[in-house]
Design a protein around this motif. Structure first.
Motif, PDB file in Angstrom:
ATOM      1  N   GLU A  84       0.814  -1.209   0.000  1.00  0.00           N
ATOM      2  CA  GLU A  84       0.000   0.000   0.000  1.00  0.00           C
ATOM      3  C   GLU A  84       0.852   1.266   0.000  1.00  0.00           C
ATOM      4  O   GLU A  84       0.415   2.312  -0.465  1.00  0.00           O
ATOM      5  CB  GLU A  84      -0.946  -0.007   1.208  1.00  0.00           C
ATOM      6  CG  GLU A  84      -2.038  -1.064   1.138  1.00  0.00           C
ATOM      7  CD  GLU A  84      -2.960  -0.847  -0.049  1.00  0.00           C
ATOM      8  OE1 GLU A  84      -3.110   0.307  -0.486  1.00  0.00           O
ATOM      9  OE2 GLU A  84      -3.535  -1.819  -0.534  1.00  0.00           O
ATOM     10  N   SER A 138       3.827  -0.258 -10.990  1.00  0.00           N
ATOM     11  CA  SER A 138       2.509   0.348 -11.186  1.00  0.00           C
ATOM     12  C   SER A 138       1.445  -0.415 -10.420  1.00  0.00           C
ATOM     13  O   SER A 138       1.545  -1.626 -10.188  1.00  0.00           O
ATOM     14  CB  SER A 138       2.165   0.368 -12.676  1.00  0.00           C
ATOM     15  OG  SER A 138       3.135   1.086 -13.399  1.00  0.00           O
ATOM     16  N   PHE A 139       0.394   0.314 -10.044  1.00  0.00           N
ATOM     17  CA  PHE A 139      -0.765  -0.254  -9.343  1.00  0.00           C
ATOM     18  C   PHE A 139      -0.369  -0.919  -8.024  1.00  0.00           C
ATOM     19  O   PHE A 139      -1.066  -1.804  -7.526  1.00  0.00           O
ATOM     20  CB  PHE A 139      -1.505  -1.259 -10.229  1.00  0.00           C
ATOM     21  CG  PHE A 139      -1.907  -0.709 -11.560  1.00  0.00           C
ATOM     22  CD1 PHE A 139      -2.926   0.219 -11.657  1.00  0.00           C
ATOM     23  CD2 PHE A 139      -1.249  -1.094 -12.715  1.00  0.00           C
ATOM     24  CE1 PHE A 139      -3.288   0.747 -12.881  1.00  0.00           C
ATOM     25  CE2 PHE A 139      -1.605  -0.569 -13.941  1.00  0.00           C
ATOM     26  CZ  PHE A 139      -2.635   0.354 -14.024  1.00  0.00           C
ATOM     27  N   GLY A 140       0.758  -0.502  -7.454  1.00  0.00           N
ATOM     28  CA  GLY A 140       1.160  -1.070  -6.181  1.00  0.00           C
ATOM     29  C   GLY A 140       1.586  -2.513  -6.248  1.00  0.00           C
ATOM     30  O   GLY A 140       1.541  -3.225  -5.240  1.00  0.00           O
ATOM     31  N   ASP A 188       4.811   3.999  -8.744  1.00  0.00           N
ATOM     32  CA  ASP A 188       4.790   4.372 -10.158  1.00  0.00           C
ATOM     33  C   ASP A 188       6.137   4.960 -10.597  1.00  0.00           C
ATOM     34  O   ASP A 188       6.598   4.720 -11.716  1.00  0.00           O
ATOM     35  CB  ASP A 188       3.680   5.384 -10.417  1.00  0.00           C
ATOM     36  CG  ASP A 188       2.297   4.762 -10.320  1.00  0.00           C
ATOM     37  OD1 ASP A 188       2.221   3.600  -9.881  1.00  0.00           O
ATOM     38  OD2 ASP A 188       1.313   5.426 -10.656  1.00  0.00           O
ATOM     39  N   PRO A 223       3.142   8.636  -7.344  1.00  0.00           N
ATOM     40  CA  PRO A 223       3.198   7.621  -6.285  1.00  0.00           C
ATOM     41  C   PRO A 223       4.554   6.930  -6.297  1.00  0.00           C
ATOM     42  O   PRO A 223       5.175   6.737  -7.353  1.00  0.00           O
ATOM     43  CB  PRO A 223       2.066   6.658  -6.661  1.00  0.00           C
ATOM     44  CG  PRO A 223       1.115   7.489  -7.458  1.00  0.00           C
ATOM     45  CD  PRO A 223       1.962   8.454  -8.214  1.00  0.00           C
ATOM     46  N   THR A 231      -2.320   8.553   2.447  1.00  0.00           N
ATOM     47  CA  THR A 231      -3.199   7.415   2.714  1.00  0.00           C
ATOM     48  C   THR A 231      -4.424   7.786   3.525  1.00  0.00           C
ATOM     49  O   THR A 231      -5.333   6.971   3.658  1.00  0.00           O
ATOM     50  CB  THR A 231      -2.431   6.321   3.468  1.00  0.00           C
ATOM     51  OG1 THR A 231      -1.878   6.883   4.673  1.00  0.00           O
ATOM     52  CG2 THR A 231      -1.313   5.772   2.612  1.00  0.00           C
ATOM     53  N   LYS A 261       1.386   2.897  -3.342  1.00  0.00           N
ATOM     54  CA  LYS A 261       0.299   3.702  -3.913  1.00  0.00           C
ATOM     55  C   LYS A 261       0.020   4.947  -3.086  1.00  0.00           C
ATOM     56  O   LYS A 261      -0.366   5.978  -3.633  1.00  0.00           O
ATOM     57  CB  LYS A 261      -0.971   2.846  -4.010  1.00  0.00           C
ATOM     58  CG  LYS A 261      -0.860   1.670  -4.948  1.00  0.00           C
ATOM     59  CD  LYS A 261      -2.184   0.942  -5.072  1.00  0.00           C
ATOM     60  CE  LYS A 261      -2.600   0.296  -3.767  1.00  0.00           C
ATOM     61  NZ  LYS A 261      -3.850  -0.486  -3.901  1.00  0.00           N
TER      62      LYS A 261
END
Length: 557
Positions: A60, A90-92, A85, A82, A129, A63
């Motif tokens: 997490e 990518s996308f965690g 990224d 992020p 977050t 991201k």
């Protein structure tokens, strides 16, 4: 620099001693919404290496933590991305990456981009977050809320009910009012929301006219669809195009499947044992790959996914058992292999036949690999079934211990009769096994008509509510706490299940539950009367889904 992420609310950052970072503390904590300046450099220079490390399982952070870089006194960052990224995760989803500028290995993230500056630089990490995203409904009202505490839906939003059906034909209860203050109902504890948004998909029963006129051409069906959101008070939009992408022709795949089946059948007639082992192994691997892809892509709970694997696991076990049994009794082994292969061909071939001609597949494996698995399941399953049927004719049956000689003619007649009886028995068992697997396959792959109702465990909500209601008479504050622990989440599940069959009943249940929660928030000592009003509503909802149930002890029906 070393980074450690903890519980989605803090980040621990460290730095190697020496160089321009000399004196930076080994560990600092970035609270939710906070910012930590990793480096503040004056004068001219260049950044040549950046390194972070995260412990396993802290995806997490990739991201939720934003890396920002400012050059030469600028107010807006030149780099804002992020953390994951920026480093190519990518996308965690971290994965091994080895290249000249970027490396991801062993939990470490290394960047070698050379970044020069003339009068100064600032590199910072911001913990985002704690932000909450609110998806707006069709009339601009709050519809979904996604944040650190989970996913919530607004029961007063008409979109909550319209999005329950892919076609948007669900009846909207009278309690839905886009102008009313939101009443949030928790959907799940994750930070991922999935829903049917009618602004981003084709609503018609038939294909769009342009697609119907030319199905072989990629074309945009809905350009520039927009889904509005609010992120911590900032209005943002998700914009995209709905594009028709034609799928490949299914005929080459079917021809290839038929060729594989024909070659396998011919080879099995000449060399049964090695062909059975090779073809059964490929069939097993193909079906496992397809099942793994569907599992990884699915959004159901792990329990629901595991229940869907019951029949495939039985077929896999039967397939392996057949190979083992073949060495002892070829006829029995072939019979088991043929039955299991038929089941796998049904579950992972015929059931997914439409995938061969579709461009978008509901699987996590590459589309071509999924199509290969389907074609292999069809071809090998059909070949093994055909070989099992033919093999029962060719292999003599075991007829028991030797008997006293009865004469050549009598012995021949007796053995022939026994062979026919044994052959008939094996065929019946084979066909029976195939029939059972086919029926189970239909049950598993057919639309679940009863899935709209709740699982049996939902009926426990009434029992727990009765417990809370009894406690509220003497200890209302403790009963309020018990309501949150025992009844709150199951009650929402019950409302969701009721909504499919009875919109008004679901709305009444939600309203009664909201009244209880308002009393608990304002004055828990007055919770008993609201719990008493909630009980018959819950009893009615459970009864409508699973049959009548008795009221709480000491209460009139």
């Amino acid at each position: 620099m070393r980074a450690r992420y903890r519980q989605l609310t803090s980040l621990v950052v460290g730095a190697d001693d020496g160089g321009p970072f000399r004196g930076v503390r080994k560990a600092v904590r970035i609270e939710a919404g906070g910012t930590f300046v990793v480096a503040r450099l004056d004068g001219a220079g260049r950044v040549v290496r950046i390194w972070f490390a995260l412990p396993p399982g802290e995806r997490e952070a990739l991201k939720g933590i934003v890396l920002r870089m400012f050059w030469d006194g600028e107010e807006d960052p030149s780099v804002e991305a992020p953390l994951g990224d920026f480093f190519g995760a990518s996308f965690g989803k971290p994965r091994a990456l080895h290249s000249t500028p970027i490396t991801i290995a062993g939990g470490g993230y290394l960047c070698r981009f050379v970044m020069p500056f003339n009068s100064g630089a600032r590199i910072e990490l911001r913990n985002d977050t704690a932000e909450e995203a609110v998806v707006l409904g069709y009339q601009g009202e709050p519809y979904l809320r996604v944040g650190p505490r989970g996913v919530y839906e607004n029961v007063r939003s008409p979109a909550t009910y319209l999005n329950a059906d892919r076609r948007g034909r669900t009846e909207i209860p009278t309690s839905a009012d886009p102008d009313a203050a939101p009443e949030w109902r928790k959907v799940n504890g994750s930070q991922v929301a999935r829903w049917h948004d009618h602004r981003a998909h084709w609503m018609g029963d038939d294909d769009p006219p342009a697609v119907a006129a030319d199905r072989d051409r990629t074309q945009v069906v809905m350009p520039d669809w927009v889904i509005p959101l609010e992120l911590d008070g900032r209005r943002i939009s998700i914009i995209g195009d709905l594009t028709w992408v034609p799928g490949p022709s299914r005929w080459p795949w079917l021809a290839g499947s038929l060729a594989v089946g024909a070659v396998t059948f011919a080879a099995a007639r000449r060399r049964p044992w090695p062909t059975l082992v090779a073809s059964a192994s490929v069939l097993l691997v193909s079906s496992v790959v397809e099942a793994a892809g569907v599992w990884a892509e699915g959004v159901e709970s792990s329990v629901a996914k595991a229940s869907q694997l019951a029949v495939p696991v039985a077929a896999w076990t039967l397939l392996i058992g057949g190979l083992v049994a073949y060495r002892r009794s070829p006829r029995d082994g072939v019979m088991l292999v043929g039955g299991a292969a038929t089941g796998l061909a049904w579950l992972f071939g015929l059931a997914d036949l439409s995938w061969l001609g579709a461009s978008q597949l509901p699987t996590a494996v590459p589309p071509h690999l999924a199509r290969v698995a389907i074609a292999a399941s069809l071809g090998l399953g059909g070949a093994l079934l055909a070989f099992a049927v033919v093999h029962t004719r060719a292999v003599p049956a075991f007829t028991g211990p030797a008997r006293e000689p009865l004469g050549a003619a009598a012995a021949s007649v007796s053995r022939g009769a026994e062979d026919r009886l044994t052959l008939r028995h094996h065929r019946r068992v084979l066909l029976g096994g195939v029939a059972v697997l086919a029926i189970l396959g239909v049950v598993v792959t057919a639309p679940d008509r009863d899935a709209e109702g709740p699982p049996a465990a939902l009926t426990v909500v009434h029992r727990d509510l009765c417990t809370v209601l009894a406690r509220s008479a003497t200890e209302p504050v403790e009963a309020s706490a018990m309501f949150g622990e025992l009844v709150h989440d199951p009650l929402h599940d019950l409302a969701a299940a009721t909504q499919v069959r009875d919109q008004s009943g679901a709305a009444e249940l939600v309203e009664a539950e909201q009244r209880v929660e308002r009393v608990i928030a304002s004055d828990p000592s007055r919770v008993a009367p609201e719990l008493a009003r909630l009980e018959p509503t819950v009893r009615q909802a459970v009864g409508a889904l699973g049959g009548p149930i008795a009221p709480c002890e000491g209460r009139e029906p």
